[in-house]
Design a protein around this motif. Structure first.
Motif: not given
Ligand SMILES: [Zn+2]
Length: 214
Positions: A111-130
């Motif tokens: 519950d606390e994650v949806v209330v504070n973060i706004g929904g699922p936590i998604r994994v991004s597409e890969y990107g090279f550091p920086s």
């Protein structure tokens, strides 16, 4: 900021000089937007206020002796996409990195994650550091929420201020740890859809100034 960076290190969200912390500096109308960010390759455990670097959104240094964080582009991309965000923290915390490697989004399970973060936590597409690709991919995964996981790398949490961003990063790591263990047990029970709906409505009410990303 140095205090937040030291706290982030003490909480085990990063090791050594990995990860980074920034805050948006409120400009007057005539000035260009600026951010204050932790420097490249400096240990957080001993970081002092003088180590912080101020740059513009082209990452041209305005103040400070050290080089700005190598992930400055990520911080700028988030400030540009999200006018509500006043602080950004990027961590290399262990359990969110496990999910970053597994490519598993965290569904709405607490519950606390949806209330504070706004929904699922998604994994991004890969990107090279920086890289600009990392900045854009992570901003896309963040959407209108307060956290995202950076593919094969770590996590990012945002907030109105440094205190909220740090709390979000701690919550991301907590739910990541819980999700990893629950996944190992072989059963995940999602929140009921009506609870997710009600909690998302609370998040949107509390953060009514979030722009129309995603
Ligand atoms: Zn990193």
């Amino acid at each position: 900021m140095a205090e937040t960076a030291r706290a982030m290190s003490q909480m085990g969200l990063v090791t050594g000089a990995s990860g980074n912390v920034s805050t948006r500096l409120a400009p007057s109308d005539s000035e260009e937007p600026l951010l204050a960010i932790t420097p490249m390759a400096t240990s957080y455990a001993t970081m002092e206020a003088d180590d912080i670097v101020v740059t513009d959104f082209d990452i041209e240094p305005v103040e400070g002796e050290l080089m700005p964080s190598s992930e400055s582009m990520l911080h700028v991309a988030i400030y540009q996409a999200r006018p509500d965000v006043g602080a950004v923290i990027h961590t290399h915390s262990v359990y969110s990195s496990v999910l970053a490697v597994s490519g598993l989004d965290i569904p709405p399970v607490l519950d606390e994650v949806v209330v504070n973060i706004g929904g699922p936590i998604r994994v991004s597409e890969y990107g090279f550091p920086s890289s600009e690709a990392l900045a854009q991919n992570v901003t896309a995964a963040l959407g209108d929420r307060k956290a995202a996981i950076i593919a094969n790398h770590g996590a990012v949490g945002v907030g109105r201020d440094l205190e909220e961003a740090l709390e979000i990063c701690a919550l991301v790591e907590r739910v990541s740890e819980i999700f990893v263990h629950a996944t190992a047990l072989g059963q995940i029970i999602h929140l009921p859809p009506e609870a997710v709906e009600a909690e998302t409505a609370i998040y949107r009410m509390r953060n009514s100034d979030i722009g129309g990303v995603e």
